[in-house]
Design a protein around this motif. Structure first.
Motif, PDB file in Angstrom:
ATOM      1  N   GLY A 133      70.263  51.873   6.755  1.00  0.00           N
ATOM      2  CA  GLY A 133      70.879  53.110   6.275  1.00  0.00           C
ATOM      3  C   GLY A 133      70.642  54.274   7.201  1.00  0.00           C
ATOM      4  N   LYS A 134      70.210  55.391   6.628  1.00  0.00           N
ATOM      5  CA  LYS A 134      70.034  56.623   7.402  1.00  0.00           C
ATOM      6  C   LYS A 134      68.698  56.689   8.137  1.00  0.00           C
ATOM      7  CE  LYS A 134      70.358  59.350   3.831  1.00  0.00           C
ATOM      8  NZ  LYS A 134      70.360  60.556   2.960  1.00  0.00           N
ATOM      9  N   PHE A 135      67.856  55.656   7.994  1.00  0.00           N
ATOM     10  CA  PHE A 135      66.535  55.682   8.634  1.00  0.00           C
ATOM     11  C   PHE A 135      66.634  55.922  10.131  1.00  0.00           C
ATOM     12  CE2 PHE A 135      63.306  53.390  11.086  1.00  0.00           C
ATOM     13  CZ  PHE A 135      62.163  54.054  10.667  1.00  0.00           C
ATOM     14  N   ARG A 136      65.754  56.776  10.635  1.00  0.00           N
ATOM     15  CA  ARG A 136      65.578  57.010  12.060  1.00  0.00           C
ATOM     16  C   ARG A 136      64.093  56.915  12.378  1.00  0.00           C
ATOM     17  NH1 ARG A 136      70.087  56.271  11.657  1.00  0.00           N
ATOM     18  NH2 ARG A 136      71.909  57.365  12.470  1.00  0.00           N
ATOM     19  N   PRO A 137      63.705  56.326  13.523  1.00  0.00           N
ATOM     20  CA  PRO A 137      62.281  56.184  13.847  1.00  0.00           C
ATOM     21  C   PRO A 137      61.504  57.503  13.768  1.00  0.00           C
ATOM     22  CG  PRO A 137      63.597  54.887  15.362  1.00  0.00           C
ATOM     23  CD  PRO A 137      64.564  55.690  14.538  1.00  0.00           C
ATOM     24  N   GLU A 138      62.171  58.602  14.101  1.00  0.00           N
ATOM     25  CA  GLU A 138      61.484  59.900  14.050  1.00  0.00           C
ATOM     26  C   GLU A 138      61.127  60.322  12.626  1.00  0.00           C
ATOM     27  OE1 GLU A 138      65.920  60.737  15.111  1.00  0.00           O
ATOM     28  OE2 GLU A 138      64.361  59.249  15.583  1.00  0.00           O
ATOM     29  N   ASP A 139      61.725  59.675  11.620  1.00  0.00           N
ATOM     30  CA  ASP A 139      61.361  59.987  10.236  1.00  0.00           C
ATOM     31  C   ASP A 139      59.879  59.753   9.990  1.00  0.00           C
ATOM     32  OD1 ASP A 139      64.006  60.559   9.702  1.00  0.00           O
ATOM     33  OD2 ASP A 139      64.434  58.633   8.727  1.00  0.00           O
ATOM     34  N   LEU A 140      59.309  58.785  10.696  1.00  0.00           N
ATOM     35  CA  LEU A 140      57.907  58.434  10.484  1.00  0.00           C
ATOM     36  C   LEU A 140      56.962  59.430  11.127  1.00  0.00           C
ATOM     37  CD1 LEU A 140      58.226  54.581  11.091  1.00  0.00           C
ATOM     38  CD2 LEU A 140      58.217  55.805   8.908  1.00  0.00           C
ATOM     39  N   GLN A 141      57.503  60.410  11.839  1.00  0.00           N
ATOM     40  CA  GLN A 141      56.682  61.449  12.472  1.00  0.00           C
ATOM     41  C   GLN A 141      56.692  62.749  11.667  1.00  0.00           C
ATOM     42  OE1 GLN A 141      55.035  60.216  15.095  1.00  0.00           O
ATOM     43  NE2 GLN A 141      56.256  58.345  14.795  1.00  0.00           N
ATOM     44  N   ARG A 142      57.169  62.720  10.443  1.00  0.00           N
ATOM     45  CA  ARG A 142      57.340  63.945   9.659  1.00  0.00           C
ATOM     46  C   ARG A 142      56.222  64.187   8.657  1.00  0.00           C
ATOM     47  NH1 ARG A 142      63.584  63.308   7.942  1.00  0.00           N
ATOM     48  NH2 ARG A 142      63.106  65.159   6.731  1.00  0.00           N
ATOM     49  N   GLY A 143      55.139  63.410   8.777  1.00  0.00           N
ATOM     50  CA  GLY A 143      53.987  63.621   7.912  1.00  0.00           C
ATOM     51  C   GLY A 143      54.118  62.987   6.539  1.00  0.00           C
ATOM     52  N   ILE A 144      55.130  62.150   6.339  1.00  0.00           N
ATOM     53  CA  ILE A 144      55.319  61.444   5.070  1.00  0.00           C
ATOM     54  C   ILE A 144      54.956  59.984   5.301  1.00  0.00           C
ATOM     55  CG2 ILE A 144      56.951  60.803   3.256  1.00  0.00           C
ATOM     56  CD1 ILE A 144      58.654  63.238   4.152  1.00  0.00           C
ATOM     57  N   GLU A 145      54.018  59.461   4.529  1.00  0.00           N
ATOM     58  CA  GLU A 145      53.539  58.101   4.748  1.00  0.00           C
ATOM     59  C   GLU A 145      54.006  57.168   3.646  1.00  0.00           C
ATOM     60  OE1 GLU A 145      49.873  55.761   6.470  1.00  0.00           O
ATOM     61  OE2 GLU A 145      50.058  57.893   6.739  1.00  0.00           O
ATOM     62  N   PRO A 146      54.959  56.273   3.918  1.00  0.00           N
ATOM     63  CA  PRO A 146      55.394  55.306   2.904  1.00  0.00           C
ATOM     64  C   PRO A 146      54.249  54.369   2.539  1.00  0.00           C
ATOM     65  CG  PRO A 146      56.912  55.368   4.789  1.00  0.00           C
ATOM     66  CD  PRO A 146      55.681  56.099   5.191  1.00  0.00           C
ATOM     67  N   ASP A 147      54.291  53.836   1.334  1.00  0.00           N
ATOM     68  CA  ASP A 147      53.295  52.848   0.926  1.00  0.00           C
ATOM     69  C   ASP A 147      53.555  51.510   1.582  1.00  0.00           C
ATOM     70  OD1 ASP A 147      51.658  54.276  -1.271  1.00  0.00           O
ATOM     71  OD2 ASP A 147      53.726  54.706  -1.812  1.00  0.00           O
ATOM     72  N   CYS A 148      54.797  51.283   2.000  1.00  0.00           N
ATOM     73  CA  CYS A 148      55.116  50.098   2.785  1.00  0.00           C
ATOM     74  C   CYS A 148      56.358  50.392   3.623  1.00  0.00           C
ATOM     75  CB  CYS A 148      55.329  48.865   1.915  1.00  0.00           C
ATOM     76  SG  CYS A 148      56.585  49.040   0.625  1.00  0.00           S
ATOM     77  N   LEU A 149      56.486  49.666   4.712  1.00  0.00           N
ATOM     78  CA  LEU A 149      57.588  49.847   5.651  1.00  0.00           C
ATOM     79  C   LEU A 149      58.171  48.474   5.955  1.00  0.00           C
ATOM     80  CD1 LEU A 149      59.107  51.842   7.581  1.00  0.00           C
ATOM     81  CD2 LEU A 149      57.368  51.288   9.303  1.00  0.00           C
ATOM     82  N   LEU A 150      59.469  48.307   5.670  1.00  0.00           N
ATOM     83  CA  LEU A 150      60.129  47.014   5.849  1.00  0.00           C
ATOM     84  C   LEU A 150      61.362  47.150   6.727  1.00  0.00           C
ATOM     85  CD1 LEU A 150      60.116  45.747   2.141  1.00  0.00           C
ATOM     86  CD2 LEU A 150      58.487  45.145   3.941  1.00  0.00           C
ATOM     87  N   ASP A 151      61.697  46.102   7.442  1.00  0.00           N
ATOM     88  CA  ASP A 151      62.917  46.120   8.244  1.00  0.00           C
ATOM     89  C   ASP A 151      64.135  46.270   7.341  1.00  0.00           C
ATOM     90  OD1 ASP A 151      61.676  45.942  10.707  1.00  0.00           O
ATOM     91  OD2 ASP A 151      61.717  43.754  10.726  1.00  0.00           O
ATOM     92  N   SER A 152      64.117  45.580   6.199  1.00  0.00           N
ATOM     93  CA  SER A 152      65.214  45.687   5.238  1.00  0.00           C
ATOM     94  C   SER A 152      64.743  45.176   3.888  1.00  0.00           C
ATOM     95  CB  SER A 152      66.444  44.901   5.700  1.00  0.00           C
ATOM     96  OG  SER A 152      66.279  43.526   5.439  1.00  0.00           O
ATOM     97  N   ILE A 153      65.595  45.317   2.886  1.00  0.00           N
ATOM     98  CA  ILE A 153      65.268  44.822   1.550  1.00  0.00           C
ATOM     99  C   ILE A 153      65.093  43.310   1.541  1.00  0.00           C
ATOM    100  CG2 ILE A 153      67.668  44.560   0.829  1.00  0.00           C
ATOM    101  CD1 ILE A 153      66.800  45.473  -1.964  1.00  0.00           C
ATOM    102  N   ALA A 154      65.630  42.629   2.530  1.00  0.00           N
ATOM    103  CA  ALA A 154      65.484  41.178   2.603  1.00  0.00           C
ATOM    104  C   ALA A 154      64.014  40.770   2.671  1.00  0.00           C
ATOM    105  CB  ALA A 154      66.242  40.629   3.809  1.00  0.00           C
TER     106      ALA A 154
END
Length: 252
Positions: free
Chosen positions: A223-244
């Motif tokens: 979707g709209k994900f961009r690698p720079e999103d992970l540099q915005r100080g928001i930490e997901p509880d998990c990170l996956l390539d896709s819902i698969a």
């Protein structure tokens, strides 16, 4: 991930991108729906509830209408509870869903992704109602979304900010990332927010919004994900390539 009893799955960008199903999403949804209560949620405001359901079914997702929870649904419930009238700054394809709430001197100005109906005339009419005392409701305040051509397009957020600035009023947000939206979705499954995992492609509206509502949140790289999103100080509880990859993570 321990303690998860139910799932919230964002639709556009997680299950499909434009007109293409995310690889592995059909199997993932089938497996997950067999093990967990699931709500399919969306801030999309160019489609009615019925249109969202029909698109999912046409793409092969075996989902019931009652498992879909949209920001438009939340807005209609809000107006109904308030017994309120509204001026609608909505896309013409969905505006008819709100016809019963129209009023000459509206209690609220309701703003969503009006697409080609974000004209100066419509925006100025909304502004004038706000200056005359109407309150501002934003069905969603997303900055952008991934469009059918694969590029990012403006969402409603910029137009909501325009009206907030011009009328000097703060909008009440009804869709994601509203805490109330997430809590209503959890309640519809009979679980506590702490027992829910939210899966989305928007690190602000999906991930941070869910975390602030007391949920766990997983970011997918579709979707709209961009690698720079992970540099915005928001930490997901998990990170996956896709819902698969989600069934393997939850059911291993």
């Amino acid at each position: 991930m321990a303690g998860i009893k139910a799932l919230l799955l964002d639709i556009d960008g997680v299950l499909y991108e434009g007109e293409n199903v995310v690889e592995g999403a059909l199997d993932a949804v089938r497996i997950l729906s067999g093990r967990f209560p699931v709500r399919f949620i969306t801030n999309t405001t160019r489609k009615t509830h019925a249109m969202v359901h029909e698109k999912l079914r046409s793409m092969g997702f075996d989902v019931e209408s009652g498992s879909i929870f949209t920001a438009l649904d939340a807005a209609k419930s809000y107006l109904e509870q308030k017994d309120a009238t509204a001026y609608l700054l909505l896309y013409r394809n969905v505006a008819g869903e709100f016809a019963e709430y129209l009023g000459e001197h509206p209690d609220y100005v309701v703003v969503a992704d009006a697409y080609i109906d974000f004209t100066y005339e419509n925006l100025n009419t909304a502004f004038r109602h706000l200056m005359d005392g109407s309150k501002l409701l934003a069905i969603a305040k997303n900055r952008y979304f991934k469009d059918k051509d694969g590029a990012l397009s403006l969402d409603a957020g910029g137009f909501v900010a325009l009206l907030e600035f011009a009328a000097q009023k703060e909008a009440t947000i009804l869709g994601k990332p509203s805490r109330n939206f997430f809590h209503l979705a959890a309640a519809s499954m009979g679980v506590e927010p702490s027992e829910v995992l939210m899966v989305g492609d928007d690190i602000e509206s999906d991930v941070l919004g869910a975390q602030r509502a007391g949920m766990k949140a997983c970011q997918v790289k579709t979707g709209k994900f961009r690698p720079e999103d992970l540099q915005r100080g928001i930490e997901p509880d998990c990170l996956l390539d896709s819902i698969a990859d989600l069934p393997g993570m939850l059911l291993e």
